[in-house]
Design a protein around this motif. Structure first.
Motif, PDB file in Angstrom:
ATOM      1  N   THR A 125       0.715  -1.491   0.022  1.00  0.00           N
ATOM      2  CA  THR A 125      -0.066   0.791   0.160  1.00  0.00           C
ATOM      3  C   THR A 125       0.542   1.127   0.286  1.00  0.00           C
ATOM      4  OG1 THR A 125      -0.130  -0.287   2.795  1.00  0.00           O
ATOM      5  CG2 THR A 125      -1.889  -1.110   0.915  1.00  0.00           C
ATOM      6  N   ALA A 147       2.727   2.353  -2.174  1.00  0.00           N
ATOM      7  CA  ALA A 147       2.441   2.498  -3.769  1.00  0.00           C
ATOM      8  C   ALA A 147       0.925   2.502  -4.220  1.00  0.00           C
ATOM      9  CB  ALA A 147       2.934   1.183  -4.641  1.00  0.00           C
ATOM     10  N   PRO A 148       0.715   3.509  -4.968  1.00  0.00           N
ATOM     11  CA  PRO A 148      -0.107   4.301  -5.584  1.00  0.00           C
ATOM     12  C   PRO A 148      -1.351   3.741  -6.540  1.00  0.00           C
ATOM     13  CG  PRO A 148       1.104   6.015  -6.425  1.00  0.00           C
ATOM     14  CD  PRO A 148       2.042   4.916  -4.974  1.00  0.00           C
ATOM     15  N   GLN A 156      -7.505   1.772   1.150  1.00  0.00           N
ATOM     16  CA  GLN A 156      -6.067   2.451   0.662  1.00  0.00           C
ATOM     17  C   GLN A 156      -6.172   0.969  -0.600  1.00  0.00           C
ATOM     18  OE1 GLN A 156      -3.726   2.460   4.389  1.00  0.00           O
ATOM     19  NE2 GLN A 156      -2.118   3.117   2.882  1.00  0.00           N
TER      20      GLN A 156
END
Length: 320
Positions: free
Chosen positions: A71, A73-74, A107
């Motif tokens: 999470t 990383a977008p 997320q």
């Protein structure tokens, strides 16, 4: 009801099968990113499917650390929580699922609770090989949904199973109904199906795949899910679908088969409330190996494309 499909894929080079995990050269994350961006084109991001294995209470900390790393990383993650505990600690598993939702449920795009809990005998690929898997599905989903309500999480909570060849003869779904009842039915945001027509079981000509996919979807919607109290308002997601290359399976055939399957799913999206289709997998585990579990990718293990890769880009643009 969906007017388009949401697409996704598993981006790594490995696959679980009856003989263990098929793997090969290490993943190249730069090449993965470039390939995913190319498939997306100017459309919405693809869901990235990932698997985290829980094998008992002693694995909780490391599994949560994996989720935290993901999470960071977008990326719109479709996260599968795999129940692989030989000891059958369902209470500990439910607590773990709830903790993932509380900590990361805003997320993550989706949190799948168990993977193929109805499929026994393949411990490297399916949760049904582990004790109390039906209970793990029910209690884990209920705990995850409660954590979602309490925490304000936004991730969709669901599960995925393998198709039932004989839905009327299944013992798994009556057990789920007894264990879960209305509480389980109310907890489910989506019901996933991992389907591999023309891979496991009989082979079919490409021209018959529309009918095969239609039967799989309709039997799941009309015969299987109602046993667990899940009606037509609960979306179906195709969480895994792919077709391997190798001996007797050409790269050109892969493109034809995947196109037939995706179009068959898309054609039934409104009638049967099907919202997602996700590819297994982006890259071969080991393109030099003849075993089918080594060549599921639409890219080879050096990231060179098979015909299906380019075709998928156009299909994603057309159908979403």
């Amino acid at each position: 009801m969906p007017h388009s499909l949401t697409f996704g894929l598993f981006p790594l080079g490995l696959a679980g099968g009856p003989d263990g995990v098929a793997s090969g050269p290490p993943d190249d994350f730069d090449q993965i990113g470039q390939a995913v961006e190319y498939l997306e084109g100017d459309g919405p991001p693809l869901l990235a499917r990932m698997y985290v294995i829980w094998s008992g209470a002693s694995s909780t900390a490391s599994a949560l650390a994996q989720v935290q790393q993901l999470t960071a990383a977008p990326v719109p993650w479709d996260l599968v929580l795999c129940y692989r505990d030989p000891g059958g600690d369902v209470a500990g598993w439910a607590g773990f699922a709830a903790e993932v939702v509380r900590g990361f449920g805003q997320q993550l795009a989706a949190i799948q609770v168990t993977g193929e809990a109805n499929l026994t005998g393949i411990p490297d690929a399916a949760d049904g090989a582990f004790p109390r898997a039906d209970e793990a599905l029910v209690r884990g989903t209920v705990a995850a949904a409660a954590a979602k309500r309490e925490s304000g999480a936004t991730a969709a909570i669901g599960f995925a199973v393998s198709p039932e060849v004989d839905p009327a003869g299944s013992v798994f779904w009556p057990a789920v109904a007894r264990l879960g009842g209305r509480e389980f039915a109310a907890a489910v945001d989506y019901a996933g199906l991992d389907m591999y027509p023309d891979v496991f079981g009989p082979r079919f000509p490409v021209g018959q795949l529309d009918g095969v996919v239609g039967w799989l979807l309709r039997s799941y919607r009309e015969e299987v899910l109602p046993v667990a109290g899940l009606g037509p308002a609960v979306p179906i997601r195709i969480c895994e679908n792919g077709w391997p290359t190798g001996p007797g399976r050409s790269p050109e055939q892969q493109a034809d088969v995947l196109e037939a399957i995706v179009r068959a799913v898309h054609a039934r999206r409104e009638e049967l409330n099907v919202t997602h289709w996700e590819l297994f997998t982006l890259r071969d585990a080991d393109s030099s190996h003849d075993g089918m579990f080594h060549q599921f990718g639409v890219l080879r293990d050096d990231y060179s494309p098979k015909p299906a890769f380019e075709w998928l880009r156009g299909l994603f643009r057309e159908l979403r």
